[in-house]
Design an enzyme around this catalytic site. Structure first.
Site, PDB file in Angstrom:
ATOM      1  N   GLU A  25       0.807  -1.222   0.000  1.00  0.00           N
ATOM      2  CA  GLU A  25       0.000   0.000   0.000  1.00  0.00           C
ATOM      3  C   GLU A  25       0.840   1.273   0.000  1.00  0.00           C
ATOM      4  O   GLU A  25       0.313   2.362   0.235  1.00  0.00           O
ATOM      5  CB  GLU A  25      -0.947  -0.005   1.202  1.00  0.00           C
ATOM      6  CG  GLU A  25      -1.973  -1.120   1.164  1.00  0.00           C
ATOM      7  CD  GLU A  25      -2.910  -1.083   2.350  1.00  0.00           C
ATOM      8  OE1 GLU A  25      -3.844  -0.275   2.340  1.00  0.00           O
ATOM      9  OE2 GLU A  25      -2.704  -1.859   3.294  1.00  0.00           O
ATOM     10  N   SER A 153      -6.550  -2.140   1.292  1.00  0.00           N
ATOM     11  CA  SER A 153      -6.810  -1.525  -0.021  1.00  0.00           C
ATOM     12  C   SER A 153      -7.319  -2.524  -1.053  1.00  0.00           C
ATOM     13  O   SER A 153      -7.147  -2.330  -2.254  1.00  0.00           O
ATOM     14  CB  SER A 153      -5.548  -0.819  -0.549  1.00  0.00           C
ATOM     15  OG  SER A 153      -5.222   0.285   0.255  1.00  0.00           O
ATOM     16  N   TYR A 219      -9.254   3.978  -5.584  1.00  0.00           N
ATOM     17  CA  TYR A 219      -8.205   4.972  -5.803  1.00  0.00           C
ATOM     18  C   TYR A 219      -8.088   5.510  -7.220  1.00  0.00           C
ATOM     19  O   TYR A 219      -7.389   6.488  -7.452  1.00  0.00           O
ATOM     20  CB  TYR A 219      -6.846   4.374  -5.399  1.00  0.00           C
ATOM     21  CG  TYR A 219      -6.822   3.931  -3.959  1.00  0.00           C
ATOM     22  CD1 TYR A 219      -6.946   4.852  -2.926  1.00  0.00           C
ATOM     23  CD2 TYR A 219      -6.703   2.587  -3.624  1.00  0.00           C
ATOM     24  CE1 TYR A 219      -6.947   4.450  -1.600  1.00  0.00           C
ATOM     25  CE2 TYR A 219      -6.698   2.172  -2.305  1.00  0.00           C
ATOM     26  CZ  TYR A 219      -6.816   3.108  -1.294  1.00  0.00           C
ATOM     27  OH  TYR A 219      -6.817   2.703   0.009  1.00  0.00           O
ATOM     28  N   ARG A 258     -11.863   2.925  10.807  1.00  0.00           N
ATOM     29  CA  ARG A 258     -12.949   2.846   9.830  1.00  0.00           C
ATOM     30  C   ARG A 258     -13.353   1.391   9.654  1.00  0.00           C
ATOM     31  O   ARG A 258     -12.493   0.533   9.426  1.00  0.00           O
ATOM     32  CB  ARG A 258     -12.505   3.413   8.480  1.00  0.00           C
ATOM     33  CG  ARG A 258     -13.650   3.811   7.555  1.00  0.00           C
ATOM     34  CD  ARG A 258     -13.196   3.981   6.122  1.00  0.00           C
ATOM     35  NE  ARG A 258     -13.038   2.687   5.479  1.00  0.00           N
ATOM     36  CZ  ARG A 258     -11.943   2.296   4.815  1.00  0.00           C
ATOM     37  NH1 ARG A 258     -10.900   3.090   4.733  1.00  0.00           N
ATOM     38  NH2 ARG A 258     -11.895   1.100   4.263  1.00  0.00           N
ATOM     39  N   ASP A 260     -15.772  -1.575   7.671  1.00  0.00           N
ATOM     40  CA  ASP A 260     -16.476  -1.887   6.430  1.00  0.00           C
ATOM     41  C   ASP A 260     -17.542  -2.937   6.727  1.00  0.00           C
ATOM     42  O   ASP A 260     -17.254  -3.971   7.351  1.00  0.00           O
ATOM     43  CB  ASP A 260     -15.502  -2.406   5.372  1.00  0.00           C
ATOM     44  CG  ASP A 260     -14.450  -1.362   5.008  1.00  0.00           C
ATOM     45  OD1 ASP A 260     -14.764  -0.159   5.091  1.00  0.00           O
ATOM     46  OD2 ASP A 260     -13.323  -1.744   4.642  1.00  0.00           O
ATOM     47  N   GLU A 273     -14.316  -5.857   8.154  1.00  0.00           N
ATOM     48  CA  GLU A 273     -12.996  -5.593   8.739  1.00  0.00           C
ATOM     49  C   GLU A 273     -12.963  -4.196   9.340  1.00  0.00           C
ATOM     50  O   GLU A 273     -13.864  -3.379   9.112  1.00  0.00           O
ATOM     51  CB  GLU A 273     -11.905  -5.728   7.683  1.00  0.00           C
ATOM     52  CG  GLU A 273     -12.000  -4.726   6.545  1.00  0.00           C
ATOM     53  CD  GLU A 273     -10.878  -4.911   5.529  1.00  0.00           C
ATOM     54  OE1 GLU A 273      -9.783  -4.381   5.768  1.00  0.00           O
ATOM     55  OE2 GLU A 273     -11.112  -5.585   4.506  1.00  0.00           O
ATOM     56  N   ASN A 275     -10.158  -0.923   9.759  1.00  0.00           N
ATOM     57  CA  ASN A 275      -8.870  -0.331   9.385  1.00  0.00           C
ATOM     58  C   ASN A 275      -8.459   0.667  10.458  1.00  0.00           C
ATOM     59  O   ASN A 275      -9.230   1.569  10.795  1.00  0.00           O
ATOM     60  CB  ASN A 275      -8.989   0.395   8.046  1.00  0.00           C
ATOM     61  CG  ASN A 275      -9.342  -0.549   6.917  1.00  0.00           C
ATOM     62  OD1 ASN A 275      -8.483  -1.187   6.347  1.00  0.00           O
ATOM     63  ND2 ASN A 275     -10.631  -0.656   6.610  1.00  0.00           N
ATOM     64  N   GLY A 279      -7.171   5.402   4.720  1.00  0.00           N
ATOM     65  CA  GLY A 279      -6.606   6.307   3.724  1.00  0.00           C
ATOM     66  C   GLY A 279      -6.971   7.759   3.982  1.00  0.00           C
ATOM     67  O   GLY A 279      -8.038   8.065   4.516  1.00  0.00           O
TER      68      GLY A 279
END
Length: 313
Positions: A25, A153, A219, A258, A260, A273, A275, A279
């Site tokens: 990443e 990512s 991205y 964060r 998901d 998951e 994070n 990002g």
């Protein structure tokens, strides 16, 4: 706790923004780090950047650093290794500590913790051989999604519909990680929910024409859709925010994170998951959620940094 930082920017001292690194990443981290560094400097913080490489020990020893802002995504920065190094060096840092960072980076063990607490997460299996693939196909059915257990990512991820594709996806994912996870495919909308300073920010509903919200959708693509408000009725949105808070508490996240989450056709939410260093690019989700909560990018960055003062003064 207020989302806004009320601290004088000078109170942070000399801040090292740690970004780049050597994980898969790295390109995302370079962008995130540049954005965070610009925002801190514009906000009056005495900040400088360190592109983390093999000489990180020497850099930390050579520089006067009062505090570190970690914007390293993936292994070596988000998995507890950098957090442990900074603990040893006596340097306070942003975000989660060693345990939560290491746990959240391991998708398989995160799911096991959630399951132990009765939090919903898709059925899954670990893959280390063709025999494992055959057993997973038999137990879980298709379609399935394959993921490296320690990458972010959406790197190395693939949706599969038969055993041949499952074996190929496992071999591909194994190039990134010796531990590969396969889980049931949940059909329905995907949501991402940020947590900042103990508060759950407005959820974002993701929309993409890709098979799933993959690296390209995150991205590169300009047609990925981000819905805030997320479109859920009030009671369901509160259910989603509560689930996210419990999921992050179970992992032990600090400062910011964060999660998901998928929603199936019956309206049930499924945790995917967490994070711990999300990002911070122009396509990123935490800045988007922060804007919906009334914080611009600079205020968000200062809030994350301020939390490190209270967590690790």
């Amino acid at each position: 706790m207020s989302l806004h930082s009320t601290l004088d920017p000078k109170a942070f001292g000399r801040v090292a923004v740690l970004y780049g690194g050597t994980s898969a990443e790295r390109p995302v981290s370079l962008k995130s780090g540049a954005a965070v560094l610009d925002a801190l400097q514009a906000g009056g913080v005495d900040a400088f950047g360190i592109d983390v490489g093999d000489d990180i020990l020497q850099r930390l020893a050579a520089e006067r650093i009062d505090r570190a802002f970690i914007v390293l995504h993936g292994r070596g920065g988000e998995d507890g290794a950098m957090q442990g190094l900074l603990e040893c060096a006596g340097i306070p840092y942003t975000g989660s500590g060693v345990l939560a960072s290491a746990l959240a980076m391991d998708k398989l063990r995160t799911k096991q913790v959630w399951q132990s607490l009765g939090l919903s997460t898709p059925r899954h299996a670990a893959l280390a051989s063709v025999v494992d693939c055959e057993a997973a196909a038999q137990e879980l059915g298709f379609p399935l999604i394959v993921k490296p257990a320690h990458e972010g990512s959406s790197i190395g991820m693939a949706k599969v519909a038969d055993l041949e594709a499952l074996v190929a996806a496992w071999k591909d994912a194994a190039q990134y990680d010796s531990q590969v996870l396969v889980e049931q495919w949940i059909s329905g909308p995907e949501f991402t929910i940020a947590v900042l300073r103990g508060q759950v920010l407005p959820p974002i509903r993701l929309g993409t024409t890709n098979v799933f919200y993959d690296y390209e959708a995150k991205y590169v693509s300009n047609d990925t859709q981000y819905r805030i408000p997320c479109g859920l009725e009030a009671a369901k949105e509160e259910e989603l925010k509560s689930l996210t808070a419990r999921a992050c508490e179970a992992v032990g996240t600090q400062g910011w994170a964060r999660a998901d989450v998928m929603q199936d056709a019956d309206g049930k939410f499924w945790l995917l998951e967490v994070n711990t260093v999300p990002g911070m690019t122009d396509h990123s989700l935490v800045p988007m959620a922060a804007r919906a909560a009334g914080l611009d990018f600079q205020q968000l960055v200062l809030a994350i940094l301020a939390d490190s003062v209270e967590a690790r003064g």
